[in-house]
Design an enzyme around this catalytic site. Structure first.
Site, PDB file in Angstrom:
ATOM      1  N   LEU A   1      30.041  40.905  37.834  1.00  0.00           N
ATOM      2  CA  LEU A   1      30.445  41.429  36.530  1.00  0.00           C
ATOM      3  C   LEU A   1      30.487  40.325  35.473  1.00  0.00           C
ATOM      4  O   LEU A   1      31.377  40.285  34.631  1.00  0.00           O
ATOM      5  CB  LEU A   1      31.806  42.131  36.607  1.00  0.00           C
ATOM      6  CG  LEU A   1      31.896  43.367  37.503  1.00  0.00           C
ATOM      7  CD1 LEU A   1      33.314  43.903  37.526  1.00  0.00           C
ATOM      8  CD2 LEU A   1      30.923  44.443  37.057  1.00  0.00           C
ATOM      9  N   CYS A   2      29.520  39.417  35.535  1.00  0.00           N
ATOM     10  CA  CYS A   2      29.464  38.321  34.567  1.00  0.00           C
ATOM     11  C   CYS A   2      28.048  38.160  34.016  1.00  0.00           C
ATOM     12  O   CYS A   2      27.584  37.050  33.790  1.00  0.00           O
ATOM     13  CB  CYS A   2      29.946  37.017  35.191  1.00  0.00           C
ATOM     14  SG  CYS A   2      29.163  36.591  36.760  1.00  0.00           S
TER      15      CYS A   2
END
Length: 368
Positions: free
Chosen positions: A133-134
């Site tokens: 999630l980056c």
């Protein structure tokens, strides 16, 4: 009652990816800014209950992504402070190493960490993140490592990997044809102990001549919206205490950009400051009580540890900045999707109310 599938009246080869991400897009005539895509797409017919549930789900997702963005923003601040606070120690080490080197210009010294020999095998220390999630943070550094491996193969050199981070570990575990010397997992906040573990591993490989060169691949923190995967030559070290890239260019800068997160008119904003680390200068007539070679032999491993720790800290700051940016984009997409769903919901509700009014009027006319 479930939502029906999207009906497309054009060639599927020209269907944009955005239509799959946003199936509740209103009719195409509501977006006249793109006349080149004049094909018609029929809207999805869902019940009002399904639309309400979908809107509530998007609202919950928006709250989650907004919270994750704020958490990442707070952690970025702490990560930057860790990088800046560790800068005086590294700068002082550079000054000491430089002055010792000035006294050893005409002497033949034998320090293992600065010994340059013909390169036959290279160790690549690849630093990745522990979570997703980056955005493209982990993917970019892995691509950089793959490109460097391809270059080494082209040059006919052997290589081995030291993987740091869960994402890199899982990537290389699925590819057994890539030789990996060791798998290491990072923590939520890099410490000197974690850096020492990596330093001990690369030190033993280099001193035992199992490898002739050690390169460090990590993501350098540039700004909150930009981070660059870089490759630095970790070993052999320069006697002056400089860290250089694969082209021999010194990258040991003395300035840090410090980003301060503030609020302005109720919105999150960023203020940029340039922090210059001031270190005490050494006297040119300074005399060392011990042999300078012994001091150099003791300080170079310490400097190696500090550089690895700094790379871990910058990689963490880059990961958090990428996560903050990704969650910000996800929040914006959730707001846009909620807006489109609300439009579809209001139209269907209005159409339903209009139909009921027409039925009442028709029934009243029939009774007259």
């Amino acid at each position: 009652m479930s939502c029906s599938n999207l009906t497309v009246c054009r060639d599927t080869s020209s269907l944009s990816f955005g239509s799959f991400l946003n199936p509740f897009r209103p009719p195409h005539n509501a977006t006249p800014n793109n006349p080149s895509r004049s094909s018609s797409v029929t809207p999805i017919h869902c019940g009002l209950r399904e639309l309400r549930e979908r809107i509530d789900s998007v609202k919950n997702t928006q709250k989650i992504t907004e919270a994750m963005k704020l958490v990442a923003a707070a952690k970025v601040r702490r990560a930057q402070e860790a990088v800046v606070n560790g800068r005086p120690f590294s700068e002082t080490l550079v000054e000491v190493l430089y002055n010792i080197n000035e006294q050893l210009q005409n002497e033949d010294i034998d320090v293992p960490l600065i010994k340059v020999r013909p390169v036959k095998k290279v160790a690549l220390v690849v630093v990745t993140g522990d979570r997703g999630l980056c955005g493209g943070f982990n993917n970019n550094i892995i691509k950089k490592a793959e490109a460097r491996i391809a270059e080494l193969k082209t040059l006919g050199l052997d290589y081995t990997i030291i993987s740091v981070g869960k994402k890199g570990n899982s990537y290389f575990l699925r590819r057994p044809y890539i030789p990996v010397d060791r798998f290491l997992e990072g923590g939520s906040l890099p410490t000197a102990k974690e850096a020492q573990t990596i330093a001990d591993d690369v030190f033993s490989l280099f001193v035992s001549e199992e490898v002739d060169k050690v390169e460090l691949l990590y993501t350098k923190f540039v700004s909150l919206v930009k981070s660059d995967p870089v490759i630095h030559t970790l070993l052999p070290l320069s006697p002056r205490g400089e860290i250089c890239d694969v082209n021999g260019v010194c990258v040991d800068a003395a300035e840090d950009e410090f980003f301060r997160l503030t609020t302005k008119e109720g919105k999150l904003t960023v203020e940029r400051d340039v922090v210059r680390t001031e270190t005490a200068s050494f006297s040119p007539i300074l005399q060392f009580e011990q042999d300078p070679v012994q001091i150099l032999d003791a300080l170079l491993p310490l400097y190696l540890n500090s550089q690895i720790l700094r790379a871990l800290q910058e990689s963490l700051a880059s990961e958090l900045a990428s996560r903050m940016s990704a969650m910000s984009n996800a929040t914006d997409n959730a707001i846009e999707l909620k807006k489109n769903l609300s439009i579809v919901y209001n139209r269907q509700r209005q159409a339903k109310i209009t139909g009921e009014i027409l039925e009442i009027v028709a029934g009243a006319d029939a009774l007259v």
